[in-house]
Each structure stands twice: as C-alpha cells, then as structure tokens.
Design an enzyme around this catalytic site. Structure first.
Site, short mmCIF file in Angstrom:
data_model
loop_
_atom_site.label_atom_id
_atom_site.label_comp_id
_atom_site.label_asym_id
_atom_site.label_seq_id
_atom_site.Cartn_x
_atom_site.Cartn_y
_atom_site.Cartn_z
N THR A 8 0.85 -1.20 0.00
CA THR A 8 0.00 0.00 0.00
C THR A 8 0.89 1.25 0.00
O THR A 8 1.98 1.25 0.58
CB THR A 8 -0.95 0.04 1.22
OG1 THR A 8 -0.17 0.23 2.42
CG2 THR A 8 -1.76 -1.24 1.33
N ALA A 10 2.53 2.65 -2.50
CA ALA A 10 3.79 2.43 -3.22
C ALA A 10 4.08 3.54 -4.23
O ALA A 10 4.99 3.42 -5.04
CB ALA A 10 3.74 1.07 -3.93
N GLY A 13 8.05 7.56 -1.53
CA GLY A 13 8.78 7.26 -0.31
C GLY A 13 9.18 5.80 -0.13
O GLY A 13 9.67 5.14 -1.04
N TYR A 190 -1.04 10.72 14.63
CA TYR A 190 -0.17 9.87 13.80
C TYR A 190 0.54 8.84 14.68
O TYR A 190 0.56 7.64 14.37
CB TYR A 190 0.85 10.75 13.06
CG TYR A 190 1.96 9.96 12.41
CD1 TYR A 190 1.77 9.34 11.17
CD2 TYR A 190 3.21 9.82 13.02
CE1 TYR A 190 2.79 8.60 10.57
CE2 TYR A 190 4.23 9.10 12.44
CZ TYR A 190 4.02 8.48 11.21
OH TYR A 190 5.04 7.75 10.63
#
Ligand code: NDP
Length: 315
Positions: A8, A10, A13, A190
C-alpha cells in the site's frame, strides 16, 4: 513462480523504494495499491521498474468501501497473495482541526490503522490460500514504539489511554477525534495510529501465526527525512529536518536504504520469525527491537482489535 506482494502507498517514499528494490531482484511481482493511479504510474516509470514486474491497483485507505472494492478487484485478477505490506500513511502535524475519512473517522487513525486493519483482515484469507513457502504480513511501524531512543520520547507522546475516543468512533461529534478522548493533536494522532499498527501486528501473531504459519512483522526502517510524509509540515521544518537527522541524531537513512530494509522483511530467508519488530543498527544489520510498554500491551492490543472490528463492520 515469482512471489506476489501487495504494497500500500507504493507511489512514493518507502513504499516506492521497496517496490523498486523487490522489482530489481526479478523474483517479485508487485501490486502497487495506491490512491492516485497516475502518480503511481509515473513513480514506477521514473524508478525504472520494468512493466512486467508490477500492476497498479486503486486503493484509498480513507474509505472502507474502497478497501472492499480493492479486495474484490484483487481477487478478480486471480493473482496469488504471498506477502502483504501495510505501508501507506498520512501525517498531519500542523492541522489545527481534525479531518475525517469517508466513514467519519479521524483521518490519521482512519487511514493508517482502520483502513489497513480492514484490508489485512480481509486479505488474511488470500494469504492463507497461497502456496508460497514463506507468507508474510507486514505492518510498517515507527519509532514511537521505541523506548530506547530519544526520538521515541519527543512530545506529544503516543498514548491510547482507555480508548474512549476510539470506542466512540473518532468522529469528533459524540466522541473525541483522538483515541484517548483528548483534544485533537495531529502529530499525536499519527503516533497513536502507529502504536495501533504495532499492536495489530502482535495481535495477528497471537491469533493466527500457529494456525496459518504466516509471519507477522513490523519494523522501524530508520528516519527517512526526505519522504512525502513531511509534506504537511511547515517549510522551515522541511528544510532543517533532513540535515538535523543526518548530522545531529544520525538516524537518517536514504529512501533507497530504507526500501532495502523493508524488502528484507518481505523476502529475506533469515527474517521469518513472527511477532517481531525489526530495526537496524548503524552498520545496517537487522535486530529484533523492543517495543514500548504500551505498544506491547497484550490486553490493549485485544481491545483495539475488538473495537476496530466493530468500527470497520467486521463484528
Ligand atoms: P510518503 O508520504 O512518502 O508515503 C506515504 C504513501 O501513503 C504515499 O504513497 C501516499 O499516497 C500513501 N497514502 C496516503 N494516504 C493514502 C490513502 N488514503 N490511501 C492510499 N494510500 C495513501 O511517506 P513515507 O514513505 O515516509 O511513509 C511510509 C511509511 O513509513 C508510513 O507507514 C510511515 O509511518 C512509515 N515511516 C516513515 C518514516 C520516515 O521517516 N519517513 C519513519 C518511520 C516510519 P500519495 O502518493 O497518493 O500521497
């Protein structure tokens, strides 16, 4: 046959660097599960990935409908699933107000944790059906789980509290948008989501490793200060953070190096132990790292699992 891996996020980064590292071995077909098809296509091309080594499929983790749609599309493609890498994430450190997923969950926990939770739960079936010798489910963690580092102790620290906000649906209406029920803080949301990722990996291990033989793992790839993760941060931060990490904390790793690390967790024959949180030392050797007290709390993991099941409509 080639191994078949879904990654996921992709399109940039760490996810892209991992896709590239695996594609270069010629032993993997990579399913790039991305929310922006064109961006993923351009990224794969500029990374020099050969066409026969990847497929791009649409996935927006901020919508549970999209997650279910992805699973349907993937199954229809009849590709096997040998390894699943839950890598995508959003980080909104400067947000003053919470924003929400399609179902109304605070965006960071909704995307990073709940979207991946549903995806991983649904695709467990597909992993079970694979005949690949080493099947793996990897959820990318973060340093917030390390108590043995300075960065893991920078405020605001992750804290899931008694989970009252999660229980209430994280919608900011009849519950707080934060898992612990506190005031909204994007950086903390986060970190909380990453603790959920690490708890989820361990709960998967406890529930399914023996029965399925699947390896469940998490990792902290190092500080990849150059990725898009920091795109929402203030400009001064974005300028100073990479050199700070390079020269002061010395925690900096390049996207290439981080991609190679995650690619090891996907495919290295020596990293098959389940329930492990991998990290790398200064000479880039992998080791089994310790998680913080909260990130290894089995009772909390079970509660997060049960509440998440209800929120994503599995229970
Ligand atoms: P990036 O921002 O470069 O990559 C994040 C990826 O997630 C992008 O491909 C992005 O898509 C995707 N994404 C975001 N929201 C969604 C969504 N709703 N649906 C589908 N995909 C989505 O960040 P990194 O590569 O740094 O982060 C990757 C992982 O590494 C994360 O799990 C992060 O927590 C972890 N990590 C990163 C560290 C670092 O220092 N950078 C340190 C430790 C862990 P798009 O391209 O469309 O924006």
């Amino acid at each position: 046959r080639k191994g078949s891996v879904v990654i996921t996020g992709a399109s940039s980064g760490l996810g892209l660097a991992t896709a590239k590292a695996l594609a270069e071995t010629g032993k993997w077909h990579i399913i790039m599960a991305c929310r922006d098809y064109l961006k993923a296509a351009r990224a794969a091309k500029s990374a020099g990935m050969a066409k026969e080594n990847y497929t791009i499929m649409h996935l927006d983790l901020a919508s549970l409908d999209s997650v279910r749609q992805f699973v349907d599309n993937f199954r229809r493609s009849q590709m096997p699933l040998d390894v699943l890498v839950c890598n995508a994430a959003v980080y909104l450190p400067t947000a003053k107000e919470p924003t929400f997923t399609a179902e109304g969950f605070e965006l960071s926990v909704g995307t990073n944790h709940l979207g991946h939770f549903l995806l991983a739960r649904l695709l467990l079936e597909d992993l079970k059906n694979s005949d690949y010798p080493s099947k793996r489910l990897i959820i990318v963690g973060s340093i917030t789980g390390n108590t043995n580092t300075l960065a893991g102790n920078v405020p605001p620290k992750a804290n899931l509290g008694d989970l009252r906000g999660l229980q209430g649906g994280l919608n900011g209406l009849n519950s707080s948008a934060m898992i612990d029920g506190g005031d909204f803080d994007g950086a903390k949301a986060y970190k909380d989501s990453k603790v959920c990722n690490m708890l989820t990996m361990q709960e998967f291990h406890r529930r399914y490793h023996e029965e399925t033989g699947i390896t469940f793992s998490s990792l902290y790839p190092g500080c990849i200060a150059t990725t898009g993760l920091f795109r929402e941060h203030i400009p001064l931060f974005r300028t100073l953070f990479p050199p700070f990490q390079k020269y002061i904390t010395k925690g900096f790793v390049s996207e290439d190096e981080a991609g190679k690390r995650l690619a090891q967790v996907v495919s290295d024959p020596s990293l098959t132990k389940s329930g492990v949180y991998w990290s790398w030392n200064k000479t880039s050797a992998s080791f089994e790292n310790q998680l913080s007290q909260e990130a290894s709390d089995a009772e909390k993991a079970r509660k997060v699992w049960d509440i998440s099941e209800k929120l994503v409509g599995l229970a």
